[in-house]
Motif scaffolding. Structure first.
Motif, PDB file in Angstrom:
ATOM      1  N   MET A  46      11.593  -3.276 -13.891  1.00 34.70           N
ATOM      2  CA  MET A  46      12.121  -2.564 -12.639  1.00 34.70           C
ATOM      3  C   MET A  46      10.996  -2.713 -11.416  1.00 34.70           C
ATOM      4  SD  MET A  46      13.575   1.085 -13.322  1.00 34.70           S
ATOM      5  CE  MET A  46      12.144   1.845 -14.346  1.00 34.70           C
ATOM      6  N   THR A  47      11.368  -2.840 -10.363  1.00 41.01           N
ATOM      7  CA  THR A  47      10.531  -3.308  -9.266  1.00 41.01           C
ATOM      8  C   THR A  47       9.845  -1.810  -8.634  1.00 41.01           C
ATOM      9  OG1 THR A  47      12.474  -3.282  -7.791  1.00 41.01           O
ATOM     10  CG2 THR A  47      11.762  -5.326  -8.891  1.00 41.01           C
ATOM     11  N   THR A  48       8.727  -2.281  -8.093  1.00 39.02           N
ATOM     12  CA  THR A  48       8.237  -0.944  -7.488  1.00 39.02           C
ATOM     13  C   THR A  48       7.528  -1.307  -5.985  1.00 39.02           C
ATOM     14  OG1 THR A  48       7.201  -0.359  -9.448  1.00 39.02           O
ATOM     15  CG2 THR A  48       6.315   0.667  -7.653  1.00 39.02           C
ATOM     16  N   LEU A  49       7.895  -0.394  -5.147  1.00 34.23           N
ATOM     17  CA  LEU A  49       7.430  -0.486  -3.707  1.00 34.23           C
ATOM     18  C   LEU A  49       6.128   0.333  -3.766  1.00 34.23           C
ATOM     19  CD1 LEU A  49       7.494  -1.605  -0.747  1.00 34.23           C
ATOM     20  CD2 LEU A  49       8.753   0.627  -0.149  1.00 34.23           C
ATOM     21  N   HIS A  50       4.946  -0.321  -3.612  1.00 30.86           N
ATOM     22  CA  HIS A  50       3.546   0.572  -3.527  1.00 30.86           C
ATOM     23  C   HIS A  50       3.486   0.834  -2.028  1.00 30.86           C
ATOM     24  CE1 HIS A  50       2.395   0.139  -7.878  1.00 30.86           C
ATOM     25  NE2 HIS A  50       3.166  -1.091  -7.685  1.00 30.86           N
ATOM     26  N   VAL A  51       3.325   2.252  -1.603  1.00 34.41           N
ATOM     27  CA  VAL A  51       3.092   2.759  -0.415  1.00 34.41           C
ATOM     28  C   VAL A  51       1.588   3.050  -0.255  1.00 34.41           C
ATOM     29  CG1 VAL A  51       3.674   3.971   1.511  1.00 34.41           C
ATOM     30  CG2 VAL A  51       5.496   3.016  -0.065  1.00 34.41           C
ATOM     31  N   LEU A  52       0.947   2.450   0.692  1.00 34.99           N
ATOM     32  CA  LEU A  52      -0.445   2.761   0.900  1.00 34.99           C
ATOM     33  C   LEU A  52      -0.708   3.531   2.305  1.00 34.99           C
ATOM     34  CD1 LEU A  52      -1.930  -0.391  -0.718  1.00 34.99           C
ATOM     35  CD2 LEU A  52      -2.376   1.965  -1.631  1.00 34.99           C
ATOM     36  N   SER A  53      -1.729   4.553   2.396  1.00 35.00           N
ATOM     37  CA  SER A  53      -1.663   4.913   3.502  1.00 35.00           C
ATOM     38  C   SER A  53      -3.291   5.354   4.057  1.00 35.00           C
ATOM     39  CB  SER A  53      -0.918   6.082   3.858  1.00 35.00           C
ATOM     40  OG  SER A  53      -1.046   7.042   2.768  1.00 35.00           O
ATOM     41  N   HIS A  54      -4.250   4.858   3.091  1.00 35.74           N
ATOM     42  CA  HIS A  54      -5.592   5.190   3.355  1.00 35.74           C
ATOM     43  C   HIS A  54      -6.369   4.015   3.737  1.00 35.74           C
ATOM     44  CE1 HIS A  54      -4.282   8.783   1.093  1.00 35.74           C
ATOM     45  NE2 HIS A  54      -5.326   9.430   1.649  1.00 35.74           N
ATOM     46  N   SER A  55      -7.393   3.893   4.558  1.00 35.74           N
ATOM     47  CA  SER A  55      -8.055   2.925   4.829  1.00 35.74           C
ATOM     48  C   SER A  55      -8.699   2.408   3.472  1.00 35.74           C
ATOM     49  CB  SER A  55      -9.360   3.233   5.921  1.00 35.74           C
ATOM     50  OG  SER A  55     -10.300   2.051   6.036  1.00 35.74           O
ATOM     51  N   PRO A  56      -8.754   1.060   3.370  1.00 39.23           N
ATOM     52  CA  PRO A  56      -9.330   0.229   2.229  1.00 39.23           C
ATOM     53  C   PRO A  56     -10.817   0.155   2.299  1.00 39.23           C
ATOM     54  CG  PRO A  56      -8.717  -1.269   3.917  1.00 39.23           C
ATOM     55  CD  PRO A  56      -8.286  -0.148   4.550  1.00 39.23           C
ATOM     56  N   PHE A  57     -11.220   0.759   3.693  1.00 41.62           N
ATOM     57  CA  PHE A  57     -12.955   0.735   3.486  1.00 41.62           C
ATOM     58  C   PHE A  57     -13.515   1.936   2.919  1.00 41.62           C
ATOM     59  CE2 PHE A  57     -11.161  -2.258   6.656  1.00 41.62           C
ATOM     60  CZ  PHE A  57     -11.723  -3.204   6.444  1.00 41.62           C
ATOM     61  N   GLY A  58     -14.396   1.790   1.825  1.00 41.34           N
ATOM     62  CA  GLY A  58     -14.934   3.035   1.221  1.00 41.34           C
ATOM     63  C   GLY A  58     -13.814   3.593   0.374  1.00 41.34           C
ATOM     64  N   ASP A  59     -12.746   3.053   0.035  1.00 42.11           N
ATOM     65  CA  ASP A  59     -11.639   3.690  -0.982  1.00 42.11           C
ATOM     66  C   ASP A  59     -11.110   2.396  -1.800  1.00 42.11           C
ATOM     67  OD1 ASP A  59      -8.573   4.298  -0.843  1.00 42.11           O
ATOM     68  OD2 ASP A  59      -9.329   6.001  -0.904  1.00 42.11           O
ATOM     69  N   ASN A  60     -10.774   2.750  -3.063  1.00 38.98           N
ATOM     70  CA  ASN A  60     -10.397   1.666  -3.700  1.00 38.98           C
ATOM     71  C   ASN A  60      -9.092   1.942  -3.985  1.00 38.98           C
ATOM     72  OD1 ASN A  60     -10.468   3.808  -5.385  1.00 38.98           O
ATOM     73  ND2 ASN A  60     -12.004   3.103  -6.888  1.00 38.98           N
ATOM     74  N   ARG A  61      -7.976   2.416  -3.424  1.00 35.87           N
ATOM     75  CA  ARG A  61      -6.634   2.542  -3.589  1.00 35.87           C
ATOM     76  C   ARG A  61      -6.062   1.213  -3.680  1.00 35.87           C
ATOM     77  NH1 ARG A  61      -7.565   7.321  -1.213  1.00 35.87           N
ATOM     78  NH2 ARG A  61      -6.495   9.042  -1.997  1.00 35.87           N
ATOM     79  N   LEU A  62      -6.442   0.400  -2.486  1.00 33.39           N
ATOM     80  CA  LEU A  62      -5.578  -1.046  -2.274  1.00 33.39           C
ATOM     81  C   LEU A  62      -6.279  -2.019  -3.252  1.00 33.39           C
ATOM     82  CD1 LEU A  62      -4.172  -3.220  -0.687  1.00 33.39           C
ATOM     83  CD2 LEU A  62      -6.387  -3.691   0.452  1.00 33.39           C
ATOM     84  N   ALA A  63      -7.397  -2.090  -3.848  1.00 34.02           N
ATOM     85  CA  ALA A  63      -8.055  -2.718  -4.936  1.00 34.02           C
ATOM     86  C   ALA A  63      -7.359  -2.231  -6.330  1.00 34.02           C
ATOM     87  CB  ALA A  63      -9.531  -2.562  -5.154  1.00 34.02           C
ATOM     88  N   SER A  64      -7.068  -1.039  -6.401  1.00 34.07           N
ATOM     89  CA  SER A  64      -6.285  -0.527  -7.736  1.00 34.07           C
ATOM     90  C   SER A  64      -4.934  -1.083  -7.725  1.00 34.07           C
ATOM     91  CB  SER A  64      -6.501   0.845  -7.849  1.00 34.07           C
ATOM     92  OG  SER A  64      -7.956   1.133  -8.122  1.00 34.07           O
ATOM     93  N   CYS A  65      -4.214  -0.770  -6.645  1.00 34.42           N
ATOM     94  CA  CYS A  65      -2.972  -1.225  -6.376  1.00 34.42           C
ATOM     95  C   CYS A  65      -2.567  -2.880  -6.710  1.00 34.42           C
ATOM     96  CB  CYS A  65      -2.522  -0.701  -5.023  1.00 34.42           C
ATOM     97  SG  CYS A  65      -1.004  -1.332  -4.710  1.00 34.42           S
ATOM     98  N   LEU A  66      -3.583  -3.631  -6.354  1.00 36.52           N
ATOM     99  CA  LEU A  66      -3.567  -4.764  -6.371  1.00 36.52           C
ATOM    100  C   LEU A  66      -3.598  -5.221  -7.942  1.00 36.52           C
ATOM    101  CD1 LEU A  66      -5.161  -6.311  -3.355  1.00 36.52           C
ATOM    102  CD2 LEU A  66      -2.694  -6.357  -3.647  1.00 36.52           C
ATOM    103  N   ARG A  67      -4.391  -4.435  -8.458  1.00 41.38           N
ATOM    104  CA  ARG A  67      -4.697  -4.706  -9.986  1.00 41.38           C
ATOM    105  C   ARG A  67      -3.347  -4.434 -10.875  1.00 41.38           C
ATOM    106  NH1 ARG A  67      -9.263  -0.665 -11.175  1.00 41.38           N
ATOM    107  NH2 ARG A  67      -8.665  -0.940 -13.302  1.00 41.38           N
ATOM    108  N   LEU A  68      -2.575  -3.416 -10.498  1.00 40.47           N
ATOM    109  CA  LEU A  68      -1.494  -3.193 -11.191  1.00 40.47           C
ATOM    110  C   LEU A  68      -0.282  -3.495 -10.764  1.00 40.47           C
ATOM    111  CD1 LEU A  68      -0.468  -0.422 -10.149  1.00 40.47           C
ATOM    112  CD2 LEU A  68      -1.996   0.763 -11.564  1.00 40.47           C
ATOM    113  N   LEU A  69      -0.465  -4.452  -9.692  1.00 37.80           N
ATOM    114  CA  LEU A  69       0.738  -4.967  -9.087  1.00 37.80           C
ATOM    115  C   LEU A  69       1.775  -5.864  -9.934  1.00 37.80           C
ATOM    116  CD1 LEU A  69       2.029  -4.564  -5.994  1.00 37.80           C
ATOM    117  CD2 LEU A  69       1.031  -6.824  -5.521  1.00 37.80           C
ATOM    118  N   GLY A  70       2.854  -5.736 -10.031  1.00 38.54           N
ATOM    119  CA  GLY A  70       3.757  -6.625 -10.706  1.00 38.54           C
ATOM    120  C   GLY A  70       4.058  -7.716 -10.016  1.00 38.54           C
ATOM    121  N   ASN A  71       4.639  -8.687 -10.752  1.00 41.75           N
ATOM    122  CA  ASN A  71       5.100  -9.954 -10.073  1.00 41.75           C
ATOM    123  C   ASN A  71       6.343  -9.796  -9.038  1.00 41.75           C
ATOM    124  OD1 ASN A  71       3.352 -11.479 -11.059  1.00 41.75           O
ATOM    125  ND2 ASN A  71       4.524 -12.029 -12.969  1.00 41.75           N
TER     126      ASN A  71
END
Lengths: 136, 99
Positions: free
Chosen positions: B1-26
């Motif tokens: 199943m496909t997932t749309l990951h929605v981010l709303s916090h700045s990537p500077f000083g926060d690791n949401r983006l990095a973690s999101c990219l780690r578990l992002l499916g193809n």
């Protein structure tokens, strides 16, 4: 307590269960804000209603599983009892990111709650298999 | 199943983006909203990480948030409006908001 089939390797989950499966990704450290406790409350409430759900501890969320914490020092109630309650509420799909553990020098064998360590590829597969995902 | 990951916090000083990219499916996609559009800041580390992943047509950013912050998504993310946001939410099996 009713036990659910593992979403891992069970593509027929949706057909077996009326309810949609839910993955809760808990990524907040335990004592700096309400995030960790709220994620846990969702899991326990869902478990009480027999929803098929799993919990993934990611990033600073793995600090919730650190053994021998003393939150009483901060006038906070211990989360450990709530964590231990998860399996009793039928929530036994517990996962933890092995990378998040390694980054923090933690060992999957020395956690306050048994959770299955998953590598990066397994993380995407896990998110893929659930019907819904909540990240707190 | 496909997932749309929605981010709303700045990537500077926060690791949401990095973690999101780690578990992002193809087949998963990423939508940047609010301060998360700072990830497209030219010359920045988050932008470099995003280009490295070669998400191509799987990376979106909300137009008004880009404009408000003078961020140019050119060549990396597709700028979308709110109706397109709604369409995206429907196109993917589920939406994961990184709260």
């Amino acid at each position: 307590m009713k036990r659910h089939r593992s979403p891992i390797g069970s593509s027929a989950l949706g057909a077996i269960e009326m309810a949609k499966s839910l993955l809760i990704i808990s990524r907040q450290a335990p004592w700096s804000g309400p995030g960790a406790r709220e994620a846990l409350d969702i899991a326990l409430a869902g478990g009480a209603f027999d929803l098929p759900l799993g919990v993934l501890f990611l990033d600073d969320g793995v600090f919730q599983l650190q053994a021998a914490q003393q939150p009483g020092q901060l006038q906070q109630k211990n989360l450990a009892a709530n964590l231990q309650a998860l399996p009793m509420f039928g929530v036994d799909e517990l996962f933890v990111s092995s990378v998040s553990l390694a980054e923090r020098g933690m060992d999957a064998g020395n956690l306050s709650l048994a959770a299955q360590p998953l590598d990066e590829a397994e993380l995407s597969a896990l998110v893929d298999r659930y019907d819904q995902v909540i990240t707190l | 199943m496909t997932t749309l990951h929605v981010l709303s916090h700045s990537p500077f000083g926060d690791n949401r983006l990095a973690s999101c990219l780690r578990l992002l499916g193809n087949a998963d996609a990423v939508l940047l909203t609010g301060d998360a559009v700072y990830a497209l800041q030219p010359g920045s580390e988050p932008r470099r990480q995003l280009s490295e992943r070669r998400l191509a047509t799987r990376l979106f950013a909300l137009e008004e948030d880009l404009q408000a912050r003078a961020i140019d998504p050119a060549g990396l993310a597709l700028a979308i409006d709110y109706p397109a946001f709604v369409e995206l939410s429907i196109r993917f099996d589920k939406v994961n908001s990184w709260l």
